[in-house]
Write a protein that holds these residues in place. Structure first.
Motif, short mmCIF file in Angstrom:
data_model
loop_
_atom_site.label_atom_id
_atom_site.label_comp_id
_atom_site.label_asym_id
_atom_site.label_seq_id
_atom_site.Cartn_x
_atom_site.Cartn_y
_atom_site.Cartn_z
N VAL B 27 0.83 -1.21 0.00
CA VAL B 27 0.00 0.00 0.00
C VAL B 27 0.86 1.25 0.00
CG1 VAL B 27 -1.65 1.33 1.36
CG2 VAL B 27 -1.99 -1.12 1.04
N ILE B 28 1.84 1.24 0.82
CA ILE B 28 2.70 2.43 0.91
C ILE B 28 3.40 2.70 -0.43
CG2 ILE B 28 4.76 3.41 1.99
CD1 ILE B 28 3.84 1.91 4.58
N SER B 29 3.88 1.62 -1.07
CA SER B 29 4.54 1.79 -2.38
C SER B 29 3.59 2.38 -3.40
CB SER B 29 5.04 0.45 -2.93
OG SER B 29 5.63 -0.30 -1.94
N ALA B 30 2.38 1.84 -3.39
CA ALA B 30 1.38 2.32 -4.34
C ALA B 30 1.13 3.80 -4.15
CB ALA B 30 0.09 1.53 -4.19
N VAL B 31 0.98 4.21 -2.93
CA VAL B 31 0.74 5.63 -2.64
C VAL B 31 1.91 6.47 -3.10
CG1 VAL B 31 0.47 7.31 -0.77
CG2 VAL B 31 -0.87 5.21 -0.75
N ILE B 32 3.09 6.02 -2.83
CA ILE B 32 4.29 6.77 -3.24
C ILE B 32 4.35 6.90 -4.77
CG2 ILE B 32 6.81 6.78 -3.33
CD1 ILE B 32 6.77 5.42 -0.57
N CYS B 33 4.11 5.77 -5.45
CA CYS B 33 4.12 5.79 -6.93
C CYS B 33 3.12 6.79 -7.46
CB CYS B 33 3.75 4.40 -7.48
SG CYS B 33 5.12 3.28 -7.47
N TYR B 34 1.93 6.69 -6.96
CA TYR B 34 0.89 7.60 -7.41
C TYR B 34 1.31 9.04 -7.25
CZ TYR B 34 -3.32 10.36 -7.46
OH TYR B 34 -4.24 11.35 -7.74
N ARG B 35 1.87 9.35 -6.11
CA ARG B 35 2.29 10.73 -5.84
C ARG B 35 3.33 11.18 -6.84
NH1 ARG B 35 1.69 11.77 0.18
NH2 ARG B 35 -0.60 11.91 0.23
N ILE B 36 4.30 10.29 -7.12
CA ILE B 36 5.36 10.63 -8.08
C ILE B 36 4.76 10.89 -9.46
CG2 ILE B 36 7.38 9.78 -9.31
CD1 ILE B 36 8.10 8.17 -6.80
N LEU B 37 3.90 9.98 -9.87
CA LEU B 37 3.29 10.11 -11.20
C LEU B 37 2.46 11.38 -11.30
CD1 LEU B 37 2.29 6.43 -12.02
CD2 LEU B 37 4.02 7.83 -13.17
N ALA B 38 1.66 11.62 -10.31
CA ALA B 38 0.81 12.80 -10.33
C ALA B 38 1.65 14.06 -10.44
CB ALA B 38 -0.06 12.84 -9.08
N ALA B 39 2.74 14.09 -9.72
CA ALA B 39 3.62 15.26 -9.77
C ALA B 39 4.20 15.41 -11.16
CB ALA B 39 4.72 15.11 -8.72
N ARG B 40 4.63 14.30 -11.76
CA ARG B 40 5.23 14.34 -13.09
C ARG B 40 4.19 14.81 -14.12
NH1 ARG B 40 8.53 15.95 -15.95
NH2 ARG B 40 9.09 14.90 -17.87
N TYR B 41 3.00 14.29 -14.02
CA TYR B 41 1.91 14.69 -14.91
C TYR B 41 1.67 16.18 -14.82
CZ TYR B 41 -2.76 15.08 -16.88
OH TYR B 41 -3.85 15.47 -17.62
N ALA B 42 1.64 16.69 -13.62
CA ALA B 42 1.44 18.12 -13.45
C ALA B 42 2.57 18.89 -14.11
CB ALA B 42 1.34 18.45 -11.97
N ASP B 43 3.79 18.40 -13.98
CA ASP B 43 4.93 19.03 -14.64
C ASP B 43 4.76 19.08 -16.15
OD1 ASP B 43 7.50 17.74 -12.39
OD2 ASP B 43 6.17 19.50 -12.30
N ILE B 44 4.34 17.92 -16.71
CA ILE B 44 4.19 17.83 -18.16
C ILE B 44 3.14 18.82 -18.66
CG2 ILE B 44 3.42 16.33 -20.06
CD1 ILE B 44 4.67 13.98 -18.51
N ARG B 45 2.03 18.87 -17.96
CA ARG B 45 0.97 19.80 -18.35
C ARG B 45 1.47 21.22 -18.36
NH1 ARG B 45 -5.05 19.39 -16.48
NH2 ARG B 45 -5.02 21.00 -18.08
#
Lengths: 96, 334
Positions: B27-45
């Motif tokens: 669960v913790i890994s999943a949350v961390i991954c999601y956070r990383i991806l979301a941040a990257r997506y925001a960067d790309i946008r």
């Protein structure tokens, strides 16, 4: 098929050479209609016409009906005369 | 608890603890991954909107944007035109289908019945051209002692020619059934066809009435191809001067001629689609081509075989050139 138009006084002469069949009959009809426009005397010279199909015959007929006595066909070669003969058109067209 | 139960628990317990820890890690890994991806997506946008904003300011890119706009307009127009053309093509195609159906539906094909009824052989074939050409044939029993044969070709193409063909065929058969000479039959039909003929269509017709008792074939030819007769000596064309086609001029007179068709002898009728067939070199099949193929078949061969030889020969000669005119042929053997 080639058409050559000459005008002498009030007479329009069109020399038709080559062949008239389904592939060029529309062109043939348009050209004859245009060339005969307003002509008092319209002569179609077939000296160099080697062949005419039934499609072409219809054009001759249309022109003959349109122009009446003002239209003559002359110098019909042997091949075309045979065609006029088989189809009975020799009795319909004003051939000199 | 007794000793077996407590030992079972002590085996299970470490496993349970391990599983819980494992799940937590997942669960913790999943949350961390999601956070990383979301941040990257925001960067790309952010990057994208930054770059798009700069498109309008750069000349070259600005042109590209304009080009896309023009291209989109052109594409829309192209699709609209294509739709209209396709609709028109479909309309024309539908019209040709109607004309083809009119033509083929009305040609008699009950050869077998005719053969039995009159102890003869007969066959016919009509191969339509790309654009319906208005050829037709007909054969019928006039009365107990007489048979009628027709071969005809309507000038013009498409639906008007097909309709004119239908009318002509009906008038000829109907008038022929009333009896009389072919010259009279054609003259009467001519009068009827000359009425209401604004399109100036005309029809070449060969009409023959065979007297079954004597074998005398009386015929008239209104501007149509020469008939061919076949006997022991082979096939030959009957060349004569003809009268004009029907529907051109009112009041015309026609000429009766006769031929003898004895037992075993045959009659072949056809339209100009055969002699007029062209090959890729522009040469015509001609009467020479027709008589040549007929000379290679036995005059005693079945009508269907003879006809097949002719149509195959024309097809081979044409070598892929699309025929302009219908190819129609009929053969009768007494």
């Amino acid at each position: 098929m080639e058409l050559l138009k000459k005008v002498e006084n009030n007479t329009v002469i069109v020399e038709v050479s080559g062949e008239v069949d389904g592939s060029n009959v529309k062109e043939f009809e348009t050209a004859l209609r245009n060339d005969s426009e307003g002509a008092e005397c319209f002569i179609i010279d077939l000296k160099d016409l080697h062949y005419v199909s039934s499609a072409g015959l219809r054009t001759f007929l249309l022109m003959q009906k349109k122009m009446g006595k003002n239209m003559k066909i002359r110098n019909v070669g042997r091949e075309v005369m045979d065609i006029f003969s088989i189809t009975g058109f020799v009795k319909l067209l004003n051939i000199e | 608890m007794n000793s077996t139960q407590s030992s079972a628990w002590s085996a299970l317990l470490p496993m349970l603890v391990f599983m819980v820890i494992f799940l937590c890690v997942l669960v913790i890994s999943a949350v961390i991954c999601y956070r990383i991806l979301a941040a990257r997506y925001a960067d790309i946008r952010q990057e994208l909107s930054d770059t798009t904003a700069s498109f309008t300011s750069e000349d070259e890119i600005g042109d590209l944007t304009k080009s896309f706009g023009t291209m989109e307009k052109a594409l829309r127009k192209y699709i609209k035109d294509l739709t209209e053309v396709t609709a028109e093509k479909e309309r024309i195609s539908a019209e040709l289908d109607v004309a083809t159906r009119i033509q083929s539906d009305m040609l008699p094909t009950d050869f077998e019945a005719f053969r039995h009824a009159h102890a003869c052989d007969i066959h016919a074939s009509m191969i339509p051209a790309r654009e319906v050409g208005g050829d037709f044939y007909d054969f019928f029993t006039v009365d107990e002692g007489h048979l009628g044969f027709v071969m005809a070709d309507v000038s013009g193409k498409g639906v008007p020619a097909a309709l004119f063909m239908a009318i002509s065929k009906a008038l000829i058969r109907q008038r022929a059934m009333e009896g009389g000479l072919p010259s009279q039959i054609l003259a009467d039909v001519n009068e009827q066809l000359c009425l209401d003929n604004k399109e100036l269509l005309f029809v070449t017709v060969w009409l023959g009435i065979l007297d079954l008792a004597t074998g005398t074939l009386t015929y008239a030819n209104a501007g149509h191809e020469y008939p061919v007769v076949g006997g022991k000596g082979g096939f030959s064309a009957i060349e004569e001067e003809n009268d004009p086609p029907l529907a051109i001029s009112s009041g015309l007179e026609y000429t009766d001629r006769t031929l003898q068709i004895d037992a075993g002898e045959s009659l072949i009728l056809y339209t100009d689609g055969i002699p007029e067939a062209k090959n890729p070199a522009g040469e015509r099949f001609g009467m020479d081509g027709l008589m040549s193929i007929l000379s290679s078949v036995s005059p005693e061969a079945p009508c269907s075989e003879v006809i097949n030889s002719v149509t195959t020969a024309v097809d081979t000669f044409a070598g892929g050139v699309t025929p302009f005119d219908d190819i129609t042929i009929l053969m009768y053997r007494r």
